[in-house]
Design an enzyme around this catalytic site. Structure first.
Site, PDB file in Angstrom:
ATOM      1  N   GLU A   9     124.384  -6.238  40.519  1.00  0.00           N
ATOM      2  CA  GLU A   9     124.742  -5.260  39.582  1.00  0.00           C
ATOM      3  C   GLU A   9     124.470  -3.865  40.281  1.00  0.00           C
ATOM      4  OE1 GLU A   9     123.761  -3.466  34.991  1.00  0.00           O
ATOM      5  OE2 GLU A   9     122.252  -4.658  36.295  1.00  0.00           O
TER       6      GLU A   9
ATOM      7  N   LYS B  51     130.494  -3.574  30.819  1.00  0.00           N
ATOM      8  CA  LYS B  51     129.059  -4.056  30.151  1.00  0.00           C
ATOM      9  C   LYS B  51     128.937  -3.494  28.718  1.00  0.00           C
ATOM     10  CE  LYS B  51     124.213  -4.020  31.089  1.00  0.00           C
ATOM     11  NZ  LYS B  51     123.034  -3.375  32.231  1.00  0.00           N
TER      12      LYS B  51
ATOM     13  N   CYS C 270     123.931  -8.254  33.404  1.00  0.00           N
ATOM     14  CA  CYS C 270     122.628  -7.956  33.287  1.00  0.00           C
ATOM     15  C   CYS C 270     122.108  -8.110  31.624  1.00  0.00           C
ATOM     16  CB  CYS C 270     122.211  -6.658  33.828  1.00  0.00           C
ATOM     17  SG  CYS C 270     120.396  -6.475  34.161  1.00  0.00           S
TER      18      CYS C 270
END
Length: 295
Positions: A43, A116, A153
């Site tokens: 990431e 995300k 994540c």
């Protein structure tokens, strides 16, 4: 069975973004020479993990998509003939930024993007200051090596995200990641957190009958504000199969460049043995979309 060779780079980043990118490019070329067909990066791999502090100057790290980084990584994917999963700080418009994974096919074209969805806001992880939650949904990205369910994540803690990717036809779950130890936690607590991180994603593999690839950064990055002891990223990047079986687990404290071969057909057989999708009681799951069910 058809085998896919997955390469990943577990890297320690510095404040020199050009150096970070240069080392990544060298690493991708090396993985391609060694036979990788899919390469996954960690990431926000171009820079330090800047979300340890809330600083408006860090928005200068963001860039449009397409933009300079997509030009670099697109050319590299084409040069190496690999599918590449990158993770960028996207400047969508003035005042509108995302934490965005970009997938390049082996011809260098952008196969798709994922923004995300779940954004944390915790000490040393002040991501809500920087990132607007994604609006592209949980849609897999079609590539020449398969349909990738790319998440990022904090998304990895949410079974709903993994399930929706699976229901949309993902053949693999991929998690670029930046997570580590808080210095004030005891060693025992640190290990509980690291093992929980791996366990939940292996659970997603089992529940959905899909392989999982998680790539984390490694090394210590100090807190610029000095309010905390910084983050020691715990590495531990791994690849597991559709029954959660570990194919490879990286070091907690060293950079690594690894290729793991997996069967892209095994998921079909595992889902025949364990037909979880068949036995879902979807007519009774309406409450899952509620924030909380009060007594």
């Amino acid at each position: 069975m058809k085998e896919l060779k997955i390469g990943f780079l577990q890297q320690h980043n510095t404040a020199d973004t050009l150096n970070n990118i240069g080392r990544l490019c060298d690493g991708i070329r090396d993985l391609a020479r060694r036979g990788a067909q899919l390469v996954v990066l960690q990431e926000l791999h171009n820079s330090l993990y800047f979300c340890q502090v809330e600083d408006v100057n860090n928005f200068d790290l963001a860039e449009p998509i397409p933009g300079p980084s997509t030009d670099v990584y697109g050319r590299l994917a084409r040069e190496c003939g690999v599918v590449l999963v990158a993770s960028l700080f996207e400047r969508r418009a003035p005042g509108l930024y995302h934490n965005t994974a970009v997938v390049f096919d082996r011809d260098g074209s952008i196969a798709g993007m994922y923004r995300k969805m779940h954004i944390p806001d915790d000490p040393a992880y002040y991501e809500k200051f920087y990132f607007t939650p994604g609006d592209l949904g949980f849609r897999p990205i079609d590539t020449s090596v398969g349909r990738l369910g790319v998440l990022v994540c904090w998304d990895q803690w949410y079974p709903e995200a993994a399930r929706l990717m699976a229901l949309a036809g993902a053949e693999m779950l991929v998690y670029p990641t930046a997570i580590g130890y808080e210095s004030s936690d005891t060693p025992e607590e640190q290990q509980r957190q690291r093992l929980a991180w791996q366990t939940v994603m292996r659970g997603h593999a089992v529940a959905n009958g899909l392989p999982v690839v998680a790539v984390n950064r490694v090394g210590h990055e100090p807190d610029p504000s000095q309010q905390t002891g910084g983050i020691s990223f715990w590495g531990s990047s791994f690849v597991c199969g559709p029954q959660g079986e570990l194919y490879y687990e990286a070091s907690t404290d060293e950079e690594e460049s690894i290729i793991v071969g997996i069967s892209m057909e095994r998921s079909e057989q595992v889902r025949r043995w364990w037909p979880f999708l068949r036995d879902r009681r979807i007519e009774h799951y309406g409450d899952i979309a509620r924030r909380y069910i009060d007594p």
